[in-house]
Design an enzyme around this catalytic site. Structure first.
Site, short mmCIF file in Angstrom:
data_model
loop_
_atom_site.label_atom_id
_atom_site.label_comp_id
_atom_site.label_asym_id
_atom_site.label_seq_id
_atom_site.Cartn_x
_atom_site.Cartn_y
_atom_site.Cartn_z
N ARG A 138 1.29 0.90 -1.33
CA ARG A 138 1.94 -0.40 -1.06
C ARG A 138 0.92 -1.54 -1.09
O ARG A 138 1.21 -2.62 -1.59
CB ARG A 138 2.66 -0.37 0.30
CG ARG A 138 3.93 0.48 0.25
CD ARG A 138 4.39 0.87 1.63
NE ARG A 138 4.88 -0.24 2.41
CZ ARG A 138 5.00 -0.21 3.74
NH1 ARG A 138 4.66 0.87 4.41
NH2 ARG A 138 5.46 -1.25 4.38
N ARG A 183 8.49 -11.08 -3.84
CA ARG A 183 7.33 -10.20 -3.94
C ARG A 183 6.75 -10.20 -5.35
O ARG A 183 5.76 -9.52 -5.59
CB ARG A 183 7.73 -8.78 -3.57
CG ARG A 183 7.42 -8.42 -2.10
CD ARG A 183 7.98 -7.07 -1.87
NE ARG A 183 7.38 -6.28 -0.86
CZ ARG A 183 7.92 -6.08 0.34
NH1 ARG A 183 8.99 -6.72 0.71
NH2 ARG A 183 7.34 -5.25 1.18
N ARG A 205 8.88 4.62 10.03
CA ARG A 205 9.34 4.53 8.64
C ARG A 205 8.63 5.55 7.78
O ARG A 205 7.43 5.77 7.93
CB ARG A 205 9.08 3.11 8.11
CG ARG A 205 10.18 2.15 8.45
CD ARG A 205 9.83 0.73 8.13
NE ARG A 205 9.32 0.52 6.78
CZ ARG A 205 9.09 -0.68 6.26
NH1 ARG A 205 9.31 -1.75 6.97
NH2 ARG A 205 8.63 -0.79 5.04
N ARG A 240 2.93 1.74 13.71
CA ARG A 240 4.16 0.92 13.80
C ARG A 240 5.37 1.80 14.09
O ARG A 240 5.48 2.91 13.57
CB ARG A 240 4.36 0.17 12.49
CG ARG A 240 5.60 -0.70 12.50
CD ARG A 240 5.56 -1.75 11.44
NE ARG A 240 5.87 -1.25 10.11
CZ ARG A 240 6.03 -2.05 9.06
NH1 ARG A 240 5.88 -3.34 9.17
NH2 ARG A 240 6.31 -1.54 7.88
N LYS A 287 4.90 -10.24 9.34
CA LYS A 287 5.92 -11.15 8.82
C LYS A 287 7.22 -10.99 9.61
O LYS A 287 7.84 -11.96 10.02
CB LYS A 287 6.21 -10.88 7.33
CG LYS A 287 5.02 -11.01 6.41
CD LYS A 287 5.41 -10.86 4.95
CE LYS A 287 5.94 -9.48 4.57
NZ LYS A 287 4.96 -8.38 4.70
#
Ligand code: AMP
Length: 223
Positions: A176, A94, A165, A133, A19
């Site tokens: 998540r 969300r 992160r 990532r 996204k």
């Protein structure tokens, strides 16, 4: 750079679907701000303010921040002058109540959502993507294999050092994803019923997905 009037976009999809990557490219092409509630709240966490401390508690374990808190931050951001011709929301809404509050706020502005782009990626790919990532404070994100920065560990856009992160670890990712399916995926049905949903295959190459999203937007403009 293109300019389409009142282009209010939502990017929907599980964490790690791409996204942010696509929103950043769309933001540059159509000259509308990319608004990531995750980025806004991470900035608040880094500032160490009382609200930042509160947000950190939720974000580090991967659970959603309560709707009232996120909505306050998001609705304030939408009031800023750079949002007058539209915006691309990445990571918001969300939950269904977030989507309903946003819809009501936009009715008041007479500027409804133009399209909801749903980037579809199966769960088994998400964990692989997120553990590889790397992010930058400026909002850019990279992948150790498929989207490497030009210089290892350094952001192409602003030259800052990249980091991983804290919520991109295997355990937090599982949490998540679970939360995504329970609380966020119902939005697919929500926007489908409003005939606003445009699914794209998030497993394709970044440039291919980008071109499909641009086609969707350009068709909207000619409606
Ligand atoms: P993201 O950068 O979009 O992956 O978001 C990181 C974390 O910020 C999430 O795991 C949530 O804790 C929080 N967050 C971001 N956006 C929202 C939202 N719209 N509603 C609730 N929590 C959010």
């Amino acid at each position: 750079m293109s300019q389409v009037s009142n282009l209010d976009l939502i990017f929907l999809g599980p964490p790690g679907a791409g996204k942010g990557t696509q929103a950043r490219k769309i933001s540059a092409k159509y000259n509308i701000p990319q608004i990531s509630t995750g980025d806004l709240m991470r900035a608040s966490v880094l500032s160490g303010t009382p609200i930042g401390k509160k947000l950190k508690k939720y974000m580090s374990s991967g659970v959603l921040v309560p709707d009232e808190l996120v909505l306050e931050i998001l609705l304030d951001r939408l009031e800023e002058s750079d949002c007058q011709y539209g915006f691309v929301l990445d990571g918001f809404p969300r939950t269904v109540p977030q989507a309903e509050t946003l819809a009501n706020a936009l009715i008041k502005k007479k500027s409804p959502i133009s399209a909801v782009i749903s980037i579809e990626v199966p769960d088994e790919d998400i964990t692989k993507r997120l553990t590889a990532r790397r992010n930058c404070k400026c909002g850019a994100s990279y992948h150790l294999e498929f989207l490497k920065p030009k210089v290892e560990g350094v952001c192409d856009y602003c030259g800052k050092k990249l980091f991983q992160r804290k919520d991109d670890t295997k355990e937090v990712i599982e949490n998540r994803l679970c939360i995504y399916h329970k609380q966020t995926a119902p939005l697919i049905d929500f926007y489908q019923k409003q005939k606003n949903l445009y699914p794209v295959d998030g497993k394709k190459k970044i440039e291919m997905i980008f071109s499909e999203i641009c086609d969707i937007i350009n068709k909207l403009d000619s409606l």
